[in-house]
Design a protein around this motif. Structure first.
Motif, short mmCIF file in Angstrom:
data_model
loop_
_atom_site.label_atom_id
_atom_site.label_comp_id
_atom_site.label_asym_id
_atom_site.label_seq_id
_atom_site.Cartn_x
_atom_site.Cartn_y
_atom_site.Cartn_z
N GLY A 8 0.86 -1.23 0.07
CA GLY A 8 -0.05 0.02 0.04
C GLY A 8 0.91 1.19 0.06
N LEU A 9 0.40 2.37 -0.48
CA LEU A 9 0.87 3.54 -0.54
C LEU A 9 1.12 4.27 1.00
CD1 LEU A 9 2.08 5.22 -3.06
CD2 LEU A 9 -0.27 6.79 -2.68
N GLN A 10 2.23 4.59 1.07
CA GLN A 10 2.89 5.01 2.62
C GLN A 10 3.25 6.38 2.17
OE1 GLN A 10 4.74 2.68 5.39
NE2 GLN A 10 5.05 1.34 3.66
N GLN A 11 3.04 7.22 3.22
CA GLN A 11 3.97 8.61 3.13
C GLN A 11 5.29 8.46 4.23
OE1 GLN A 11 3.31 12.63 6.07
NE2 GLN A 11 1.79 12.85 4.31
N HIS A 12 6.41 8.17 3.71
CA HIS A 12 7.40 8.29 4.26
C HIS A 12 8.63 9.39 4.43
CE1 HIS A 12 9.34 6.76 0.43
NE2 HIS A 12 8.18 6.34 0.49
N PHE A 13 9.25 9.82 5.67
CA PHE A 13 9.80 11.08 5.54
C PHE A 13 11.09 10.94 6.52
CE2 PHE A 13 6.22 11.04 8.58
CZ PHE A 13 6.68 11.53 9.84
N LEU A 14 11.84 11.87 6.34
CA LEU A 14 12.91 12.09 7.46
C LEU A 14 13.14 13.59 7.53
CD1 LEU A 14 16.20 10.44 8.03
CD2 LEU A 14 16.23 12.92 7.55
N GLY A 15 13.12 14.27 8.64
CA GLY A 15 13.40 15.72 8.71
C GLY A 15 14.54 15.90 9.52
N ARG A 16 15.16 17.05 9.34
CA ARG A 16 16.30 17.69 10.30
C ARG A 16 15.85 19.13 10.82
NH1 ARG A 16 21.94 15.46 7.44
NH2 ARG A 16 21.99 13.90 8.72
N TRP A 17 15.99 19.28 11.97
CA TRP A 17 16.16 20.60 12.59
C TRP A 17 17.53 21.23 11.99
CZ3 TRP A 17 12.31 23.58 14.21
CH2 TRP A 17 11.19 23.04 14.48
N ILE A 18 17.45 22.50 11.34
CA ILE A 18 18.60 23.10 10.75
C ILE A 18 18.97 24.61 11.41
CG2 ILE A 18 19.64 23.99 8.61
CD1 ILE A 18 19.48 20.84 8.72
N GLU A 19 20.09 24.78 11.57
CA GLU A 19 20.44 26.23 12.04
C GLU A 19 21.01 27.08 10.79
OE1 GLU A 19 20.33 29.83 13.62
OE2 GLU A 19 19.51 28.06 15.02
N MET A 20 21.06 27.86 10.03
CA MET A 20 21.60 28.36 9.10
C MET A 20 22.67 29.63 9.45
SD MET A 20 20.16 26.72 6.47
CE MET A 20 21.01 27.67 5.22
N SER A 21 23.51 29.86 8.65
CA SER A 21 24.63 30.68 9.02
C SER A 21 24.17 31.88 8.90
CB SER A 21 25.83 30.42 8.38
OG SER A 21 25.72 30.47 6.92
N ALA A 22 23.05 32.28 8.17
CA ALA A 22 22.48 33.55 7.80
C ALA A 22 20.97 33.40 7.64
CB ALA A 22 23.12 34.24 6.59
N PRO A 23 20.37 34.42 7.51
CA PRO A 23 18.76 34.30 7.60
C PRO A 23 18.36 34.11 6.16
CG PRO A 23 19.41 36.68 8.61
CD PRO A 23 20.64 35.83 8.24
N VAL A 24 17.75 33.32 6.12
CA VAL A 24 16.90 32.74 4.68
C VAL A 24 15.68 32.32 4.66
CG1 VAL A 24 19.51 31.74 4.14
CG2 VAL A 24 17.71 30.20 5.18
N PHE A 25 15.25 32.07 5.89
CA PHE A 25 13.43 31.49 6.02
C PHE A 25 12.67 32.89 6.43
CE2 PHE A 25 16.03 27.88 7.72
CZ PHE A 25 15.89 27.20 6.45
#
Length: 364
Positions: free
Chosen positions: A146-163
């Motif tokens: 069956g179809l699945q939603q599979h994921f991996l996430g990382r909490w990131i700290e950038m060296s400069a503002p980008v978000f």
């Protein structure tokens, strides 16, 4: 009245805490795990009473949502119902704190469950006990392939503002030959810190390094260095299977079909269902397990999943069309599971006609 709740996920935890407000109920929760893997659970906070506990332990909220595919971008304003997230461990702990002295949590696995006219009987490796009513929130096992939603996430700290900390990117589609329905999910909590998730819809999950490479490629496109702070991963079976409802044994949560199978969202549906059930028990009215969403929305979910399996490129086009067809309030209602007829037909009208009709009819 003696009531048992099996499972202490979002559904079981919220239901147990809601029932525990009644002094005339004796609540027992069966949950073998003392702690669960931590995840972020998302919902649209429209002020509903069912979200009170989630609101108290909310980690962050966003008034703007973004959907991206190449040069195409759709943005939805949800100022009245901001997209909000909680840490699953924080939410469950908050629900446990609300359990009164009359409630107990047993760290035991249920091995047998049966009912007769006298009650519902639970067996574990340590005990056998009969209850007036049992709510079973254990998810059903998904069928192979069956179809699945599979994921991996990382909490990131950038060296400069980008978000942009006001905008959550729910889907930034970046299809790959080996994973044609792949997107990046971005939840910024500041201009430099965010959760970046690589997410796929397919039958089999990838090696974890595959997702890490996709996240790295995305971050490289931002042109800044970054540090990795934390990591999470998971899989969600995307199906609408439900367990039968007994007289004294009631299926709730994912077991009763609260999952929006085309998106993987279930947290809001679980909380609203638990709130309604607790209200019915408190009023002494006939117990009816509430539907998690409108039947037409369930049908649309199945059509979308069929399109994802058969023509993922056209499914991406359809997902982008969803974001463009609805305003913020209509989108919130649709994702929560109880949109109005006008919004549903606006969505149907805004979707690409030929791919959706072919998927609805089962044509390739």
């Amino acid at each position: 009245m003696k009531i048992a709740v099996i499972g202490m996920g979002a559904s079981g935890a919220s239901l147990a805490s809601g029932l525990a407000t009644r002094s005339d109920l004796e609540i027992t929760v069966f949950e073998p795990q003392s702690s669960r893997k931590n995840h972020l659970w998302g919902f649209w906070d429209d002020g509903h009473h069912a979200f009170e506990t989630a609101r108290q332990c909310c980690q962050n909220r966003w008034p703007l949502l973004s959907f991206v595919h190449g040069d195409q971008r759709q943005q939805i304003e949800v100022h009245q119902s901001p997209y909000s997230v909680v840490n699953s461990q924080d939410f469950i702990a908050a629900c446990e704190d609300q359990l009164t002295d009359s409630a107990r949590i047993l760290r035991e696995s249920v091995t047998s469950l049966s009912e007769n006219s006298q009650g519902a009987t639970i067996q574990t490796g340590q005990r056998e006990e009969t209850f007036d009513l049992v709510f079973d929130s254990r998810p059903l096992k998904s069928s192979s392939g069956g179809l699945q939603q599979h994921f991996l996430g990382r909490w990131i700290e950038m060296s400069a503002p980008v978000f942009d900390p006001q905008t959550a990117t729910l889907m930034d589609f970046q299809p790959r030959p080996e994973e044609p329905f792949h997107f990046i999910y971005v939840l910024p909590i500041s201009s430099t810190r965010a959760l970046i998730e690589s997410t796929c819809y397919s039958p089999v999950a990838r090696e974890e390094d595959w997702y890490r490479h996709r996240i790295h490629e995305y971050l490289q496109s931002l042109g800044k260095d970054y540090d990795i702070l934390d990591e999470e991963s998971g899989q969600i079976p995307l199906h609408s299977e439900t367990a039968p409802q007994g007289v004294r044994i009631k299926s709730v949560g994912l077991r009763s079909g609260t999952l929006r199978s085309s998106s993987g969202y279930a947290f809001a549906q679980n909380l609203i269902q638990s709130w309604k059930i607790a209200g019915q028990v408190g009023e002494g009215s006939a117990l009816q397990i509430p539907d998690s969403c409108h039947p037409m929305e369930k049908w649309m979910d199945q059509v979308m999943l069929r399109l994802i399996r058969q023509r993922p490129d056209q499914a991406i086009e359809a997902m982008m069309a969803v974001a463009g067809a609805l305003n913020g309030n209509d989108f919130k209602e649709f994702m929560t599971g109880h949109s109005r007829a006008r919004a549903r037909w606006s969505l149907v009208w805004g979707l690409p006609k030929r791919p959706m009709i072919n998927a609805a009819l089962g044509w390739q």
